[in-house]
Design a protein around this motif. Sequence first.
Motif, mmCIF file in Angstrom:
data_model
loop_
_atom_site.group_PDB
_atom_site.id
_atom_site.type_symbol
_atom_site.label_atom_id
_atom_site.label_comp_id
_atom_site.label_asym_id
_atom_site.label_seq_id
_atom_site.Cartn_x
_atom_site.Cartn_y
_atom_site.Cartn_z
ATOM 1 N N ARG A 143 -8.939 -4.212 8.029
ATOM 2 C CA ARG A 143 -8.328 -3.537 9.169
ATOM 3 C C ARG A 143 -6.890 -3.197 8.777
ATOM 4 O O ARG A 143 -6.206 -3.995 8.131
ATOM 5 N N VAL A 144 -6.447 -2.023 9.165
ATOM 6 C CA VAL A 144 -5.091 -1.576 8.866
ATOM 7 C C VAL A 144 -4.425 -1.207 10.174
ATOM 8 O O VAL A 144 -5.023 -0.539 11.021
ATOM 9 N N GLY A 145 -3.181 -1.655 10.369
ATOM 10 C CA GLY A 145 -2.496 -1.358 11.627
ATOM 11 C C GLY A 145 -1.097 -1.921 11.648
ATOM 12 O O GLY A 145 -0.427 -1.980 10.614
ATOM 13 N N PRO A 151 3.737 -2.134 9.369
ATOM 14 C CA PRO A 151 2.369 -1.789 8.968
ATOM 15 C C PRO A 151 1.790 -2.863 8.051
ATOM 16 O O PRO A 151 2.458 -3.306 7.105
ATOM 17 N N ILE A 152 0.563 -3.300 8.331
ATOM 18 C CA ILE A 152 -0.072 -4.340 7.535
ATOM 19 C C ILE A 152 -1.539 -4.007 7.299
ATOM 20 O O ILE A 152 -2.115 -3.159 7.983
ATOM 21 N N GLN A 153 -2.125 -4.703 6.329
ATOM 22 C CA GLN A 153 -3.566 -4.682 6.117
ATOM 23 C C GLN A 153 -4.062 -6.107 6.216
ATOM 24 O O GLN A 153 -3.370 -7.050 5.809
ATOM 25 N N THR A 154 -5.270 -6.290 6.750
ATOM 26 C CA THR A 154 -5.779 -7.630 6.982
ATOM 27 C C THR A 154 -7.301 -7.642 6.898
ATOM 28 O O THR A 154 -7.954 -6.597 6.969
ATOM 29 N N LEU A 173 2.519 -3.547 4.145
ATOM 30 C CA LEU A 173 2.300 -2.343 3.352
ATOM 31 C C LEU A 173 3.627 -1.622 3.154
ATOM 32 O O LEU A 173 4.401 -1.460 4.103
ATOM 33 N N TYR A 174 3.876 -1.159 1.932
ATOM 34 C CA TYR A 174 5.162 -0.538 1.624
ATOM 35 C C TYR A 174 5.206 0.929 2.060
ATOM 36 O O TYR A 174 5.140 1.848 1.246
ATOM 37 N N CYS A 175 5.353 1.110 3.359
ATOM 38 C CA CYS A 175 5.544 2.425 3.973
ATOM 39 C C CYS A 175 7.042 2.728 4.052
ATOM 40 O O CYS A 175 7.873 1.835 3.838
ATOM 41 N N PHE A 283 -5.109 10.772 6.238
ATOM 42 C CA PHE A 283 -4.460 9.897 7.215
ATOM 43 C C PHE A 283 -4.211 8.504 6.642
ATOM 44 O O PHE A 283 -5.064 7.914 5.976
ATOM 45 N N SER A 284 -3.008 7.983 6.904
ATOM 46 C CA SER A 284 -2.614 6.643 6.485
ATOM 47 C C SER A 284 -1.773 6.025 7.586
ATOM 48 O O SER A 284 -1.123 6.732 8.367
ATOM 49 N N VAL A 285 -1.748 4.691 7.643
ATOM 50 C CA VAL A 285 -0.895 4.018 8.613
ATOM 51 C C VAL A 285 0.566 4.383 8.389
ATOM 52 O O VAL A 285 1.382 4.370 9.330
ATOM 53 N N CYS A 286 0.931 4.747 7.150
ATOM 54 C CA CYS A 286 2.303 5.149 6.862
ATOM 55 C C CYS A 286 2.675 6.459 7.546
ATOM 56 O O CYS A 286 3.860 6.802 7.631
ATOM 57 N N ASP A 287 1.678 7.211 8.008
ATOM 58 C CA ASP A 287 1.945 8.474 8.703
ATOM 59 C C ASP A 287 2.367 8.257 10.156
ATOM 60 O O ASP A 287 2.890 9.174 10.788
#
Length: 296
Positions: A143-145, A151-154, A173-175, A283-287
């Motif tokens: 899961r990413v959020g 922002p993290i991944q888990t 995450l390095y956003c 699409f990425s969580v960094c967006d």
Amino acid sequence: MRQFLGLAVLAWMAAGGAAAQDAGGTPPPPPVPAPQAAMVAPEWRTVSSENLLVIDTTKGRILVELTPEVAPLHVERIKLLARRGFYDGVPWHRVIDWFMAQTGDPLGNGEGQSPYPDLKGEFTFRREATLPFAAVAEPAGARVGFLHSLPIQTQPDSAFAMTADGKVHAWGLYCPGVAGMARDEGNDTANSQFFLMRQAYPALDKRYSIWGMTVSGLDVVRNLKVGDGDNGMVGAESDRMTRVRIAAGIPEAERPSVQVLATDSPRFRALVETTRAARGADFSVCDVTLPVQVVN
């Protein structure tokens, strides 16, 4: 609710309902309790002043939300150094375009650090079910959020029941805007130097400890003078941190107050879906950039 309805019936009887029934009349119906208002999540979340790092620089102010749930040792170190004024006047000695801006070395050449012991690496953390995590994507087995503004991944929630401690593996995450700790070759060599990301750089994930997220002032980070003090390219001409403090230690009248879009709000979900539609397969969580309101 049962107790509430029972009290309503008693009140009806005391008001004459029972007397009307004894008199042969048709008893009036008991009052219907008003429906309770639906609970709506607040649209904004206020960042705790204890976890807000205020970095004043020669180019403007940067505000970073600290995340002790992710890297407690590093957050404690940042707070200690900020409260002691260690970072005041320290240069941004290594600023690389499309990468990051590094500081925290009083010598300004990449060789300096604080007098305190080096820190153990905190590249990942254990996520509890009670942490306020908001997913934006769920690739297979993950899961990413967001955890707060970070922002993290888990691992997926289904893994909670399969671990000895009831927690799951997670990492930052390095956003753009993420705050990480610089170190030497060894994993446990971080001390006082840190960096703020100017752009996304996933190659750093799980290799350098993440301790916070820039919630205001990313434009300042990107406007810092580019150069590498490690090679004598910036020196006296580099931008500097003029004053660094934890917001809780600033007089209330001067203290900035920061509100970030709540990740459990309908507006957040709408933001994610709009961003996903615009980015498509990329699409990425960094967006996803969380809106912020700053007072002071």
